[in-house]
Write a protein that holds these residues in place. Structure first.
Motif, PDB file in Angstrom:
ATOM      1  N   ASP A  10      23.612  36.836  31.178  1.00  0.00           N
ATOM      2  CA  ASP A  10      22.958  38.058  31.615  1.00  0.00           C
ATOM      3  C   ASP A  10      21.643  37.648  32.265  1.00  0.00           C
ATOM      4  OD1 ASP A  10      23.004  40.719  31.901  1.00  0.00           O
ATOM      5  OD2 ASP A  10      22.219  41.203  29.918  1.00  0.00           O
ATOM      6  N   PRO A  11      21.252  38.064  33.455  1.00  0.00           N
ATOM      7  CA  PRO A  11      21.966  38.999  34.324  1.00  0.00           C
ATOM      8  C   PRO A  11      23.280  38.423  34.872  1.00  0.00           C
ATOM      9  CG  PRO A  11      20.114  38.039  35.486  1.00  0.00           C
ATOM     10  CD  PRO A  11      19.999  37.578  34.068  1.00  0.00           C
ATOM     11  N   ILE A  12      24.185  39.339  35.164  1.00  0.00           N
ATOM     12  CA  ILE A  12      25.515  38.957  35.628  1.00  0.00           C
ATOM     13  C   ILE A  12      25.415  38.233  36.977  1.00  0.00           C
ATOM     14  CG2 ILE A  12      27.662  39.945  36.532  1.00  0.00           C
ATOM     15  CD1 ILE A  12      27.346  42.057  34.266  1.00  0.00           C
ATOM     16  N   PRO A  13      26.070  37.087  37.127  1.00  0.00           N
ATOM     17  CA  PRO A  13      26.016  36.364  38.399  1.00  0.00           C
ATOM     18  C   PRO A  13      26.822  37.091  39.483  1.00  0.00           C
ATOM     19  CG  PRO A  13      27.563  35.316  36.925  1.00  0.00           C
ATOM     20  CD  PRO A  13      26.928  36.422  36.134  1.00  0.00           C
ATOM     21  N   TYR A  14      26.674  36.623  40.734  1.00  0.00           N
ATOM     22  CA  TYR A  14      27.449  37.204  41.832  1.00  0.00           C
ATOM     23  C   TYR A  14      28.940  37.013  41.608  1.00  0.00           C
ATOM     24  CZ  TYR A  14      23.128  37.821  44.367  1.00  0.00           C
ATOM     25  OH  TYR A  14      21.890  38.223  44.740  1.00  0.00           O
ATOM     26  N   ALA A  15      29.718  37.805  42.300  1.00  0.00           N
ATOM     27  CA  ALA A  15      31.166  37.739  42.140  1.00  0.00           C
ATOM     28  C   ALA A  15      31.693  36.354  42.526  1.00  0.00           C
ATOM     29  CB  ALA A  15      31.817  38.791  43.030  1.00  0.00           C
ATOM     30  N   PRO A  16      32.688  35.867  41.800  1.00  0.00           N
ATOM     31  CA  PRO A  16      33.259  34.560  42.133  1.00  0.00           C
ATOM     32  C   PRO A  16      34.000  34.627  43.464  1.00  0.00           C
ATOM     33  CG  PRO A  16      34.598  35.647  40.505  1.00  0.00           C
ATOM     34  CD  PRO A  16      33.410  36.529  40.717  1.00  0.00           C
ATOM     35  N   THR A  17      34.250  33.499  44.069  1.00  0.00           N
ATOM     36  CA  THR A  17      34.933  33.521  45.363  1.00  0.00           C
ATOM     37  C   THR A  17      36.232  32.740  45.348  1.00  0.00           C
ATOM     38  OG1 THR A  17      33.587  31.656  45.997  1.00  0.00           O
ATOM     39  CG2 THR A  17      32.855  33.811  46.751  1.00  0.00           C
ATOM     40  N   THR A  18      36.628  32.243  44.193  1.00  0.00           N
ATOM     41  CA  THR A  18      37.901  31.538  44.150  1.00  0.00           C
ATOM     42  C   THR A  18      38.804  32.194  43.120  1.00  0.00           C
ATOM     43  OG1 THR A  18      37.050  30.019  42.522  1.00  0.00           O
ATOM     44  CG2 THR A  18      36.933  29.324  44.818  1.00  0.00           C
ATOM     45  N   SER A  19      40.080  31.882  43.223  1.00  0.00           N
ATOM     46  CA  SER A  19      41.035  32.597  42.384  1.00  0.00           C
ATOM     47  C   SER A  19      42.109  31.659  41.867  1.00  0.00           C
ATOM     48  CB  SER A  19      41.672  33.703  43.225  1.00  0.00           C
ATOM     49  OG  SER A  19      42.937  34.011  42.743  1.00  0.00           O
ATOM     50  N   TRP A  20      42.581  31.903  40.654  1.00  0.00           N
ATOM     51  CA  TRP A  20      43.741  31.136  40.168  1.00  0.00           C
ATOM     52  C   TRP A  20      44.972  31.519  40.969  1.00  0.00           C
ATOM     53  CZ3 TRP A  20      43.073  33.766  34.846  1.00  0.00           C
ATOM     54  CH2 TRP A  20      41.885  33.338  34.236  1.00  0.00           C
ATOM     55  N   ALA A  21      45.131  32.834  41.048  1.00  0.00           N
ATOM     56  CA  ALA A  21      46.388  33.330  41.617  1.00  0.00           C
ATOM     57  C   ALA A  21      46.525  32.923  43.075  1.00  0.00           C
ATOM     58  CB  ALA A  21      46.444  34.845  41.496  1.00  0.00           C
ATOM     59  N   GLN A  22      45.405  32.769  43.771  1.00  0.00           N
ATOM     60  CA  GLN A  22      45.500  32.429  45.188  1.00  0.00           C
ATOM     61  C   GLN A  22      45.326  30.930  45.405  1.00  0.00           C
ATOM     62  OE1 GLN A  22      42.608  35.266  46.315  1.00  0.00           O
ATOM     63  NE2 GLN A  22      44.120  36.844  46.764  1.00  0.00           N
ATOM     64  N   GLY A  23      45.591  30.169  44.341  1.00  0.00           N
ATOM     65  CA  GLY A  23      45.604  28.721  44.454  1.00  0.00           C
ATOM     66  C   GLY A  23      44.243  28.131  44.757  1.00  0.00           C
ATOM     67  N   GLY A  24      43.199  28.827  44.363  1.00  0.00           N
ATOM     68  CA  GLY A  24      41.861  28.297  44.539  1.00  0.00           C
ATOM     69  C   GLY A  24      41.352  28.352  45.966  1.00  0.00           C
ATOM     70  N   GLU A  25      42.086  29.062  46.860  1.00  0.00           N
ATOM     71  CA  GLU A  25      41.619  29.174  48.247  1.00  0.00           C
ATOM     72  C   GLU A  25      40.392  30.061  48.324  1.00  0.00           C
ATOM     73  OE1 GLU A  25      44.356  30.646  51.175  1.00  0.00           O
ATOM     74  OE2 GLU A  25      45.922  29.450  50.236  1.00  0.00           O
TER      75      GLU A  25
END
Lengths: 227, 419
Positions: B402-417
């Motif tokens: 806390d404070p909450i960081p910015y939104a992540p930009t990578t994804s498991w489902a999208q293969g880390g792209e």
């Protein structure tokens, strides 16, 4: 609708060629235009024939305008009859001269009086044809009200078995009509094979207009055979 | 019953809708940057208003009759409605008017052609300006829009209907003949044009021009070719304008995308000058097109020059998929579980930090599976002790500070792209 075909650089030109009566003349003409048609002469059951400079798509004559209009083929050869009937967006580039025939109205010999008698009492003439669009346009232009029965073949049977009063059909020599005791009473329009292009391919692929120019020269040299 | 949509109409589901939205924004941003203001017009117009401006609507427009017996039509394009809008609502304002739109249009098609009866047009209209400068603005914007859409390979065909009109006038073969020539040109029937050129009443000069002109295309040299092919037919002024337009496009640095093509004829017959069409390789239909229609506003008693173009959103989308340049839309960042009251409060803070977050009532591994299924980057759980990330087995793992960081930009489902 749009055909999804990969568009890689340097791919061969896609030419749609009709099966049936126009096939042999089409192949000969393409060969005269300098294309390698060797594999096309005996395609067997293959529907797509690839050579070094072209990919030939062999289709039913009535499907050629569909292939070309939707871009599955860049260009093709089709009879004027099927082009009119299809009413699709293709560029009509060259009258190839071969496959000449005409649309005619024919009736059973000696039935003219009966037909006009029936028309007087029933108000309409029943017409059997494979070409409802051309038929409707023809009778509309003449102010005659007709009921059109679309059949898929053996049109000359229709008056003999009582399905229709007259027929509209294509004929080259009139032999089939005569053999079935049908008499030509009117010409509708002439037809022959045409070289057609996809509207985008004509404007973006210079090979299509070059082929059109070559075919136009060949057809002009011998309008009878297009060779 | 099992409901179906009418033939030629379809639903758009979230993935496609997100891509369409992104594409509309890319195009709209270009038009906005040129100072074009967004307008909306009704889905229906009075049929008489549409027909006054465009004679070729027959068989194209969906017609309706309302309770007053008024004949209406669903708009088959947006150009005529915007001309109507300008004539009726902006008549007193000082032009030129620069307007843009994104709207669904409706056209009747016969069955079994595989054609949509509803599609989306994104376009612009420049009303109240004439001449090469206005024409060039429209064409340059078309090129810029297609680039902004993400297309790398495309081309523009540009011509003018004035050349055809001049040839028909010079032929002196009567109105019926002239109408037949235009019909054949609209049908793109060169065989019929040759036949009409060979008719006995046609002035030889015009006959030769009629055979040659529809076959002329190329770079700027095509204009010279047309000038000599149609010499004496009185189209030099039109060709001078086209040449100036082309030179302006060279200055704008977009001429490499533009081919001069005198066979370009749009399907509507209201064009009076410039006509353009956009093509993508491998796509058998144009991406869109437009041109100059100086007569349309006169039909609404507010004569004014006007030009514009429209792109078919669906067609641009298909070309983008082919060229692998489609918009990459951003997916979900997190699925958030936990006690509902707490989760709502935490979700609001996550959104405030730029996260895209959806609420879930699942727990543990079921929550993780939901996150994977939805393509979310994180599975989170809100507890009394704070906000936690779940690991892939559904165990509470790392706390989120806390404070909450910015939104992540990578994804498991999208293969880390990268998104």
């Amino acid at each position: 609708m749009i055909a999804y075909r990969e568009s890689e650089e340097g791919r061969p030109l896609r030419i749609a060629v009709p099966k049936g009566s126009l096939f042999a003349d089409s192949v000969r003409l393409l060969q005269a235009a300098g294309l390698d048609t060797g594999a096309l002469e005996n395609p067997g059951r293959q529907l797509i024939v690839r050579t070094d400079d072209a990919e030939y798509i062999i289709g039913k004559p009535t499907d050629i305008p569909v292939y070309v209009a939707y871009g599955a083929a860049d260009c093709g050869i089709g009879g004027k009859d099927v082009l009119i009937e299809a009413g699709l967006d293709v560029v009509e580039l060259v009258d190839l001269g071969f496959g000449a025939c005409r649309f005619v109205v024919a009736e059973k010999g000696g039935t003219q009086a009966e037909v006009s008698e029936r028309a007087r009492h029933l108000g309409v003439v029943r017409v059997a044809t494979k070409y409802p669009v051309i038929t409707q346009a023809h009778f509309d232009a003449r102010g005659i009200q007709v009921e059109i029965v679309k059949l898929n073949g053996n049109i000359e049977l229709a008056p003999l078995i009582g399905i229709a009063d007259v027929v509209v059909d294509i004929t080259a020599t009139g032999t089939t009509l005569r053999e079935n005791d049908l008499r030509i009473i009117e010409d509708v329009l002439p037809s022959s094979a045409r070289f057609v292009g996809n509207p985008v391919a004509v404007r973006t692929d210079p090979r299509v207009s070059r082929l059109a120019d070559t075919l136009a020269e060949l057809s002009a040299r011998d309008p009878e055979a297009g060779l | 019953m099992r409901p179906v949509t009418p033939r030629g109409f379809r639903d758009v589901l979230p993935e496609e809708a997100a891509e369409r939205e992104a594409l509309q924004r890319r195009l709209g941003d270009v038009f906005s940057a040129w100072g074009y203001g967004l307008v909306e017009t009704p889905v229906v117009e009075r049929l008489d208003a549409l027909e006054a401006a465009a004679g070729s609507l027959e068989g194209t427009a969906f017609r309706l009759v309302d309770l007053d017996g008024q004949l209406l039509a669903l708009r088959p394009d947006v150009t005529v409605p915007i001309a109507r809008l300008v004539a009726s609502r902006m008549g007193d304002e000082v032009g030129p008017h620069r307007l843009r739109y994104c709207a669904n249009v409706f056209r009747e098609h016969e069955s079994l052609r595989g054609q949509s009866r509803q599609f989306t047009q994104v376009g612009v209209e420049l009303v109240g300006a004439r001449g090469p400068a206005a024409d060039a603005e429209v064409v340059a914007m078309l090129v810029e829009a297609l680039r902004a859409a993400g297309l790398s390979r495309f081309s523009i065909g540009m011509g003018t209907v004035e050349v055809f009109q001049a040839i028909v006038d010079a032929a002196g073969a009567g109105e019926t003949w002239g109408a037949a020539v235009f019909a054949a040109a609209h049908d793109r029937n060169l065989v019929e044009l040759d036949r009409l050129a060979a008719e006995p009443d046609v002035a030889p000069r015009a006959a030769a021009a009629l055979r040659a002109v529809p076959r002329i295309r190329g770079g700027v040299e095509a204009i010279e070719a047309c000038r000599s092919a149609a010499s004496g037919c009185g189209c030099d002024g039109a060709l001078d304008d086209l040449q100036t337009t082309y030179e302006l496009l060279e200055s704008a640095g977009v001429a490499d995308k533009v081919a001069v093509d005198f066979s370009v004829m749009r399907s509507f017959d209201y064009y009076t000058g410039l006509v353009v069409e956009a093509y993508a390789p491998g796509l058998g239909v144009p991406l869109g097109g437009g041109g100059r229609y100086d007569g349309v506003l006169a039909a609404f008693d507010a004569p004014s020059p006007a030009a514009g173009f429209a792109l078919g959103l669906e067609r641009v989308a298909i070309a983008l998929v082919e060229q692998d340049g489609g918009p990459r839309t951003r997916g979900l960042d997190a699925v958030l579980g936990g006690e509902p009251g707490l989760a709502l409060e935490v979700a609001a803070r996550l959104r405030g930090a730029g996260w895209r977050v959806t609420l879930s009532q699942r727990e543990g591994s079921a929550l993780v599976r939901e996150a994977e299924h939805r393509g979310a980057v994180e599975a989170l759980v809100a507890t009394g002790k704070g906000l936690y990330r779940l690991d892939r087995s559904g165990e509470v793992a790392l706390p989120i500070e806390d404070p909450i960081p910015y939104a992540p930009t990578t994804s498991w489902a999208q293969g880390g792209e990268a998104l």
